[in-house]
Every structure is written in structure tokens, then in C-alpha cells.
Design an enzyme around this catalytic site. Structure first.
Site, PDB file in Angstrom:
ATOM      1  N   SER A 161     -15.671 -76.244 -25.466  1.00 60.19           N
ATOM      2  CA  SER A 161     -15.512 -75.373 -24.310  1.00 60.19           C
ATOM      3  C   SER A 161     -14.173 -75.682 -23.617  1.00 60.19           C
ATOM      4  CB  SER A 161     -16.709 -75.562 -23.379  1.00 60.19           C
ATOM      5  OG  SER A 161     -16.834 -74.502 -22.480  1.00 60.19           O
ATOM      6  N   ASP A 327     -22.614 -67.826 -29.857  1.00 58.19           N
ATOM      7  CA  ASP A 327     -21.850 -68.123 -28.648  1.00 58.19           C
ATOM      8  C   ASP A 327     -21.181 -66.841 -28.169  1.00 58.19           C
ATOM      9  OD1 ASP A 327     -20.096 -68.989 -26.670  1.00 58.19           O
ATOM     10  OD2 ASP A 327     -19.247 -70.627 -27.855  1.00 58.19           O
ATOM     11  N   HIS A 360     -23.514 -70.837 -26.557  1.00 57.26           N
ATOM     12  CA  HIS A 360     -22.374 -71.708 -26.312  1.00 57.26           C
ATOM     13  C   HIS A 360     -22.772 -73.179 -26.252  1.00 57.26           C
ATOM     14  CE1 HIS A 360     -18.487 -72.927 -24.888  1.00 57.26           C
ATOM     15  NE2 HIS A 360     -18.998 -73.444 -23.799  1.00 57.26           N
TER      16      HIS A 360
END
Lengths: 389, 389
Positions: A161, A327, A360
Site C-alpha cells: 500500500s 484489490d 487490498h
């Protein structure tokens, strides 16, 4: 400078809080916004031992609300480190072999300088007087830490991320210092939808009267409700629709049926409430504003005439990119975009898309294919540097 | 009873406000929650003329924040009706041929009874004393209106999003009164993700101190900031990621670059702010709580042992379902689930998935394939009822 960790109730008083390094005027940090921090600090935690050649260091960059407690208990919550499945003795990032560094980002609230820190000029918390920061500023700050630790080149920089964004930025800003990079579940820029969700969270915080224009420290309060709403909205984006359906579906809190009231009837509501309230116990609302803004500003190509490949021209770093099929925050196509740019720049890159329905947050979870990929890539990077096995 | 429309500044003072019908104790409305409304009202607006056979009526059900002003100017905002592209003389729903009824849902804030209405028992606005309602309650209320208008059978019930849910509910609760139904971009139940997003919005409203436990009317205020945040979060779910990227991308408000501050730097932020602030000027925050709750409670199969097909067993209504490829709020698979159930119940159903990158809101926009589908389906329904062309 104040240490925000100590402003909060500690549920794990004996936990290792890691270390912090203070940088004085001789280590001024010039920021992208044009301002300079002359007294600042980075908090960090290390695992494993640096070898004699100083060639076995791995920097783990954390995500939006992560911290330096990668593989050891969080001193506020007492919970395990956020990547203990990935990092530790015998783990894919093996601390028996490698020297692992976790560092709280600039702007964070776990000991690094951020809006909750004391402004040396006033003796009061910065609040909104803290300068706006960028991902590049975070990385620039980390170079000071790496220097402080006596490390010239990192064997690997990795993260998921926003951690992946930092890893990418390292290879663009300081390619000569990065042997290998593993950006996971990230993007080379924030999309309009990414920015939109972040802005909702910021507005929720700033709408809370307890925010006091960012000066809530002086009022002995914090915008807990606004921060909880921000976290709840963000949390939905971390999970996939199928995972939410599988995990919660329309399951009710009470077997007796719906209540015809506004208290949580559905388990997914209680789960979100819990995510919101647990977050406000450990995170500073202004840090959330600053760090979300930094990610919104992130767009590597922007500095290269909009051509992402140009950012990586001549880069000798070895890359491995990982994305997850479900995601939707940083979808596979954003990761592929990075892979295409690296290929266009003739960089050394491999790309793995992992089948997962966990959205995610898969990068934080037990994903065997991710672990195998990381282990293999790091072993190869170590071999290329001659790090003993 | 009070009319919330008149509590607000009117930018279009001469606009047609439509009509309203009051139902007294002889028309008590028994609700799913177990309570009964004995003095209640529905506001509506009609277009076109009811024919002598009373066979050409089309009920248009509105979405979460829609209203009865389907094809004429909104009396508060002065803006065109929300479905003027679809409904009007010569339009796909042709008011030269059909008698079109738009009705503000029970719980709404455009003249129908809702939390902002005066509670006859106290003489004060209901606030949270208004009973929780369901989609089935909304439909039950509409049957009183249809009776009032002297209509036995509706030639068609149609609507998008929550309007589609009402159309579906009509065919389940009152199949003998519905010749044809067109649920567009909807689902037969709210998913965990749908509920989660709604709960974020509700928490944003209830976190606003101006909400006053729902009794803000008496404080001469409203939870504007919370409602704006709720609208902003919801609005993201109405648009697709590609549409946001195409429309806004990372375009800046000021050509000079980013501001390194928290005011909107990106056009998508300003757009969201506008969506939020425009919404609070026309919508009641408590109505938003009630109506989102009604959709969260919606799960047709739940009353039929979890088997959706059983809900439609023996239903003679002719169905046409429409979904949009980029709708991630009520995705195609949710619409297909309805189609499969209708097929399993041997109902008469056609299903059209329309290619569009505009997300959920496509049903409100200029989508030629949707218009052609609606026109064709309604023409066929009219022919089956012998309505003159």
C-alpha cells in the site's frame, strides 16, 4: 520533543517502544513544500543483526496507519506486529539472516515528527502548523535514518500500500542505494477515486467540532467521532465485496431479528464500529490528515512529464511487484502500469498477481503465494549481494 | 401536518409542488415494525392523463434521495426533474400516452410523512419517534395512493436503484395489481458492502452534534456537516472508478499546482464538496437515516426461506431487468440473481445488461440503450393491455 506514544494510555507498559533518532540543525530536512524541518525525529525499530559488510539491511515501509512495530508487539494496543506473518526468524523476511528496519513515517504519530509533535518554535504541538509532506519527503527522511545506521545500500526496500509507494519512491529518488525493491498492492499515483475516499475521511475529521482547527491537543480532546467515521469509510475500501459477503453477509447481531432502530442490527455494522473505535485509541487525527494528503499528492510520473517509464530510466534496482485480484483500492491494472513502465525503462522486473478474494488487506494476511514470492525474491537479492545464507 | 418543503428556502417559488393526499384513521397504515400510522400523508405528482379504462398508469418509484418530481422542476432547487430524459411527451415513458405517477416515499422529506413531519400525538416533528420503515411499507403506502387515484392495476411499475427495489416488492406483495415491472440497477437484497457504506453515512450524521439525537428541528438547526459527509461517501459509490478517472483524474483546481494545504487541490474534491453542500440544501438528515435503513433491511428472499424464486411463484407480471456493466453498487450479478429467480419461478422475464462506464448513476443519465429498452418494453406492455397507441 514530545512523544505522542506517551500521551496515550498504554495497555502494554512493558512493550519495547523501539528507538528514535533526533536530527538537529546540521541535519535539516528540506521538504517538497519549500519548508525545512530543523529539529525533527524519526522513530524506528530493528530486528535481526546488521552484518559486517552492512549489506543485509531490509527497510520495511509501512502503510497509511502502520508503524515501526513490524514484527513485535505494538506498545499501545499490545497486539502483534502488523507483519509478523512476514517478518521474523525463519519467516519470508528472515530476521536470522537479515537486518530489518521498521520506521514510523514522517508525519506519523508513533514517535516520528508529525502534527502531534512539539513545535520547537512555540513549545506547543504543531497541529496544522506542521508542514504538509509528501511520500518523497518520507523517503528523504528515511535516508537520514539509514545514514545514521551506517548503511550505504539497502539490500531491499519493501512494503504494501503506501509502503509500496515509498519503496517505489526510493528507487526513483535514490536508485543507487536500493539493490532490490518490492512494492506490494500499490500504485504509482493516487486515482480520482482514491483521492475522493480520502477526502471523505478528512472532511469527517474536520467536521468534528472537537477537531478545533487541528489544535485539539490544547483542548485535551480529539475528534474521535470524525476519525472513527473516516476509518470506517476507509476500511470498506480495504476489503473486497465478496470477502465482506462471505464474512458477514446479512448476518444479524441478534438472532431475534432486526430491531427497527438505528443501533447495529447487522454484524458488518458492529465490525465497522469496532474498527472505528479501536483506531481512535491508537492514531492521531491530524496524522491521518497529513498522511492521506501525502498519498493523494503521490504521482511519480508527474515529475517526468507524465511518462512513468522516465522515472526509472537507468535504474539498476531489481523489482518484484505483487498485486491481488480482488484489490479495488490499488487494482492490478495500477500495478501492471508500473510493470509496463519498468519494462519500458529496461529495468529488471517481475510481476506476480495473486488470486485472493480478500481485497487490498490481503497483503497483511496469510497469503502463502505472497510469502513464497517474497522469500524467493529476497533470497535471490541476497545471493546477488553475496549475503551469506 | 407540516410540509417540510415549506420549511426550506425555495429558489423556485412558482414551481408546481404537486399534490398530497392525507389518510385518516380509516386508512391506517400497518407497518412491518408492528406500529401503525393513523394520520399520514403521501405527496405525489402526475404527468399525462389517465384513460377511461384506467389502464395506462405507470408508477415511477424513486431512488434513495429522489422524489415525486420525475419530469418537472424540483420546487426547492429549481432543477429539472430527475428523470426528464426518460419521462415526458414523446419520451421513452411517453406522457402523451401514459398516466405517470411519481410519489415521494413514506419516510421522505418532500411532503410524504417522515421524521420531519409533525407527530399528531405531540404537535412536534417526529424525529426518531417516527417508526422505522421498510421497502414493503413504502409499497404498502403507495397502494393507498393508487386506490385514491382509482387505479386497480398499474400498467407498469418501474424505477432505478431503490426505485427498482420498490418495483420488485410490488410484484411480490401485490402481483395482481402489476401488469409489467422494470427494476433497473437494483438488487433483491442489500449486500454487506451496501450496508457498510450506509452505516458510514448514518454514523457521520449521528456524530454531528447538530443532530441532537434526531431532534434538531426544535433547535432550529440540522446536522449539515454530517449529512454532507454521508452524501460524499455515498456519491463515490454511484460512480465508477473509470468514470471518475475520465472526468477528473488528478486534475487540479489551480493551474499553479498543489497548495500543500487541506483546501481542495483536486477537482474531484471540489466536485464532492459541491455534491455534499447541494444535498443538505434539499434533504432532511433524518429521512436519510430512515430511508437508508429501509434499503438495508431489504431482502426479498428472507420472507421465503431464503429462496428468492419462491417470492415470485405464480407471478403473472411481465418483467424487464436492466443493469449496467460498471455499476459496483448493485452489480450485474445481483440483477442476474433476480433474473435467475424469476426464470426458476417460470415468470416472464427479459434481462438487459448495458455497457456503460458511468457506474450506478448510469440509470439517471443519457443511456440510449436504456431508453430503447424501456420504450420497447412499455410499448409491449401497453399492447398487452390494449392501451391505444
Amino acid at each position: 520533543m514530545s512523544d505522542p506514544i506517551f500521551l496515550r494510555p498504554l495497555t502494554a507498559p512493558d512493550a519495547d517502544r523501539g528507538e528514535a533518532v533526533e536530527f538537529g540543525p546540521d541535519k535539516a530536512l528540506a521538504l517538497d513544500c519549500g519548508r525545512t524541518l530543523t529539529n525533527w525525529r524519526l522513530a524506528y525499530k530493528t530486528y535481526g543483526k546488521l552484518n559486517a559488510a552492512r549489506s543485509n539491511a531490509i527497510l520495511i515501509c509501512h502503510a497509511l496507519t502502520g508503524d515501526q512495530f513490524v514484527a513485535s508487539a505494538h506498545p499501545v494496543t499490545g497486539k502483534p506486529g502488523w507483519w509478523e506473518t512476514m517478518v521474523g526468524p525463519g519467516k519470508p523476511v528472515d530476521t536470522d539472516r537479515f537486518f530489518v528496519i521498521g520506521s514510523n513515517v514522517l508525519g506519523g504519530c508513533m514517535g516520528s515528527s508529525g502534527p502531534a509533535s512539539t513545535d520547537p518554535a512555540t513549545g506547543k504541538p504543531y497541529g496544522l502548523d506542521f508542514p504538509l509532506i509528501t511520500i518523497r519527503d518520507m523517503v528523504r527522511a528515511q535516508t537520514f535514518l539509514i545514514d545514521h545506521l551506517g548503511i550505504d545500500r539497502l539490500m531491499c526496500v519493501m512494503g504494501g500500500s503506501m509502503g509500496g509507494m515509498q519503496a517505489l519512491q526510493w528507487t526513483v529518488s535514490h536508485p543507487e542505494r536500493v539493490v532490490a525493491a518490492m512494492p506490494i498492492a500499490c500504485a504509482a499515483r493516487h486515482s480520482a477515486q482514491n483521492i475522493a475516499f480520502h477526502e471523505v475521511g478528512r472532511q469527517a475529521i474536520m467536521a468534528d467540532p472537537e477537531w478545533h482547527g487541528g489544535a485539539y491537543y490544547e483542548h485535551g480532546t480529539q475528534p474521535s467521532k470524525g476519525l472513527a467515521v473516516a476509518r470506517m469509510a476507509a476500511h470498506i475500501t480495504y476489503l473486497s465485496e465478496p470477502a465482506l459477503q462471505r464474512k458477514f453477509g446479512r448476518n444479524l447481531q441478534n438472532a431475534g431479528g432486526i430491531s427497527f432502530a438505528f443501533a447495529p442490527d447487522f454484524q458488518v455494522e458492529s465490525y465497522l464500529h469496532h474498527q472505528g473505535s479501536a483506531f481512535v485509541d491508537r492514531f492521531d487525527a491530524n496524522s491521518y490528515l497529513y498522511i492521506t494528503r501525502a498519498t493523494d499528492y503521490f504521482d511519480i510520473a508527474a515529475d517526468y512529464g507524465g511518462v512513468l517509464a522516465e522515472a526509472f530510466r537507468g535504474c539498476k534496482t531489481r523489482f518484484c511487484l505483487i498485486s491481488f485480484t480482488s484489490d479495488w483500492l490499488y487494482p492490478t491494472f495500477e500495478n501492471k502500469r508500473i510493470a509496463h513502465a519498468l519494462n519500458a525503462a529496461a529495468a529488471n522486473v517481475s510481476f506476480v498477481e495473486i488470486e485472493s478474494d480478500r481485497g487490498h488487506d490481503a497483503f497483511l494476511l496469510n497469503e502463502p503465494q505472497m510469502f513464497a514470492t517474497v522469500r524467493g525474491f529476497i533470497t535471490a537479492a541476497a545471493a546477488s549481494e553475496g549475503v551469506a545464507g
